[in-house]
Design a protein around this motif. Sequence first.
Motif, PDB file in Angstrom:
ATOM      1  N   ALA A 127       0.690  -1.220  -0.048  1.00  0.00           N
ATOM      2  CA  ALA A 127      -0.054   0.197   0.036  1.00  0.00           C
ATOM      3  C   ALA A 127       0.933   1.186  -0.153  1.00  0.00           C
ATOM      4  N   SER A 128       1.904   1.240   0.761  1.00  0.00           N
ATOM      5  CA  SER A 128       2.856   2.312   0.825  1.00  0.00           C
ATOM      6  C   SER A 128       4.011   2.602  -0.231  1.00  0.00           C
ATOM      7  N   GLY A 129       4.522   1.290  -0.616  1.00  0.00           N
ATOM      8  CA  GLY A 129       5.511   1.209  -1.706  1.00  0.00           C
ATOM      9  C   GLY A 129       5.181   0.555  -2.844  1.00  0.00           C
ATOM     10  N   GLY A 130       4.057   0.437  -3.171  1.00  0.00           N
ATOM     11  CA  GLY A 130       3.933  -0.279  -4.526  1.00  0.00           C
ATOM     12  C   GLY A 130       4.049  -1.903  -4.686  1.00  0.00           C
ATOM     13  N   PRO A 131       3.888  -2.361  -5.811  1.00  0.00           N
ATOM     14  CA  PRO A 131       3.949  -3.876  -5.892  1.00  0.00           C
ATOM     15  C   PRO A 131       5.612  -4.222  -5.887  1.00  0.00           C
ATOM     16  N   LEU A 132       5.773  -5.524  -5.405  1.00  0.00           N
ATOM     17  CA  LEU A 132       7.238  -5.998  -5.494  1.00  0.00           C
ATOM     18  C   LEU A 132       7.491  -6.203  -6.913  1.00  0.00           C
ATOM     19  N   ALA A 133       8.857  -6.261  -7.153  1.00  0.00           N
ATOM     20  CA  ALA A 133       9.623  -6.660  -8.328  1.00  0.00           C
ATOM     21  C   ALA A 133       9.305  -8.181  -8.515  1.00  0.00           C
ATOM     22  N   ALA A 134       9.540  -8.338  -9.869  1.00  0.00           N
ATOM     23  CA  ALA A 134       9.193  -9.681  -9.993  1.00  0.00           C
ATOM     24  C   ALA A 134      10.117 -10.930  -9.385  1.00  0.00           C
ATOM     25  N   HIS A 135      11.460 -10.505  -9.204  1.00  0.00           N
ATOM     26  CA  HIS A 135      12.314 -11.687  -8.256  1.00  0.00           C
ATOM     27  C   HIS A 135      11.986 -11.616  -6.741  1.00  0.00           C
ATOM     28  N   ASP A 136      11.716 -10.253  -6.391  1.00  0.00           N
ATOM     29  CA  ASP A 136      11.146 -10.345  -4.885  1.00  0.00           C
ATOM     30  C   ASP A 136       9.997 -10.958  -4.586  1.00  0.00           C
ATOM     31  N   ALA A 137       8.880 -10.821  -5.852  1.00  0.00           N
ATOM     32  CA  ALA A 137       7.621 -11.566  -5.522  1.00  0.00           C
ATOM     33  C   ALA A 137       7.928 -13.329  -5.555  1.00  0.00           C
ATOM     34  N   ALA A 138       8.903 -13.427  -6.600  1.00  0.00           N
ATOM     35  CA  ALA A 138       9.310 -15.141  -6.504  1.00  0.00           C
ATOM     36  C   ALA A 138       9.763 -15.703  -5.231  1.00  0.00           C
ATOM     37  N   ASP A 139      10.737 -14.760  -4.750  1.00  0.00           N
ATOM     38  CA  ASP A 139      11.356 -15.184  -3.391  1.00  0.00           C
ATOM     39  C   ASP A 139      10.269 -15.349  -2.282  1.00  0.00           C
ATOM     40  N   LEU A 140       9.391 -14.320  -2.372  1.00  0.00           N
ATOM     41  CA  LEU A 140       8.423 -14.335  -1.450  1.00  0.00           C
ATOM     42  C   LEU A 140       7.540 -15.598  -1.521  1.00  0.00           C
ATOM     43  N   ALA A 141       7.141 -15.788  -2.753  1.00  0.00           N
ATOM     44  CA  ALA A 141       6.135 -17.001  -3.091  1.00  0.00           C
ATOM     45  C   ALA A 141       6.953 -18.223  -2.519  1.00  0.00           C
ATOM     46  N   ARG A 142       8.352 -18.440  -2.884  1.00  0.00           N
ATOM     47  CA  ARG A 142       8.682 -19.642  -2.188  1.00  0.00           C
ATOM     48  C   ARG A 142       8.907 -19.888  -1.018  1.00  0.00           C
ATOM     49  N   ALA A 143       9.000 -18.838  -0.343  1.00  0.00           N
ATOM     50  CA  ALA A 143       9.180 -18.781   1.367  1.00  0.00           C
ATOM     51  C   ALA A 143       7.644 -19.258   1.694  1.00  0.00           C
ATOM     52  N   LEU A 144       6.637 -18.868   1.291  1.00  0.00           N
ATOM     53  CA  LEU A 144       5.396 -18.938   1.797  1.00  0.00           C
ATOM     54  C   LEU A 144       4.782 -20.468   1.589  1.00  0.00           C
ATOM     55  N   LEU A 145       5.231 -20.804   0.429  1.00  0.00           N
ATOM     56  CA  LEU A 145       4.828 -22.044  -0.051  1.00  0.00           C
ATOM     57  C   LEU A 145       5.639 -23.237   0.881  1.00  0.00           C
TER      58      LEU A 145
END
Length: 261
Positions: A104-122
């Motif tokens: 909300a404050s900084g906008g969407p994550l970059a593609a590689h950051d979103a992928a790293d986040l996805a792996r951690a949550l998965l």
Amino acid sequence: MIPSRLIGGRYVVLDGLGRGLLGQVWRAEDRLTGRLLAVQELHVPGMTPAEHAQFRERLLREARRIGALADPGLLAVHDVLSDCGIDHVVTELVVGTRLSEHVASGGPLAAHDAADLARALLRTLRAAHQRQLVHGAVRPGAVVLGDDGRIALADVGLARAAEEAGVPVHEQLGPHDVVAPERAAGGPATAAADMWGLGATLAYAGATEEPLSSLVAALRTEDPAARPTADEALAMLGRNGSSRGGTSGRPWRRIWERLRP
């Protein structure tokens, strides 16, 4: 700040941390150990005494499952107590920000950051689902991005415990907290519904590039049986390595270091 407030005769409220799934969350100090913790008020109106007892028992059951799993991606539960007629759950405190607030404050994550986040949550959901532990309300507001590099899920098991006691928690979720269609229709919290919630969370975080966009589409398949499991989703992304060359250690530490001022 409400420094004079004491919960359960033990937890001294220091300040607010925002709202959790079922009520306000406070940063508090344990008078016994001196440890800083998070205490969430659990407002579940309309329950009969029998349903309330059932809710507490199921909440304790979920807490025991989290403790047995001991996964760093899940906030450990330290206590479940009642104060002034209101139940509270006490968890470890991770200093950081929620994914919902960060985007909300900084906008969407970059593609590689979103992928790293996805792996951690998965990985966390895979470990939980293997132990029959269902989150019940995976959403951007439940993802904690720790300043120390840790990524953790808050509110684990609260929705399942409340709904098994007759409280439709899915009806209370906020605007970014998209629930699976079967949950919106009154269905139970399941691993497949968690995967839908993860898909909605990743879409909110900014998963617009391949292979993450294809994974998000698969996770948000209408048929729960057709959604990938956490293990299958990890395989879709590539089990080892991130789009930036590896996810060993603490993936959010790398994201945080790239995004901080």
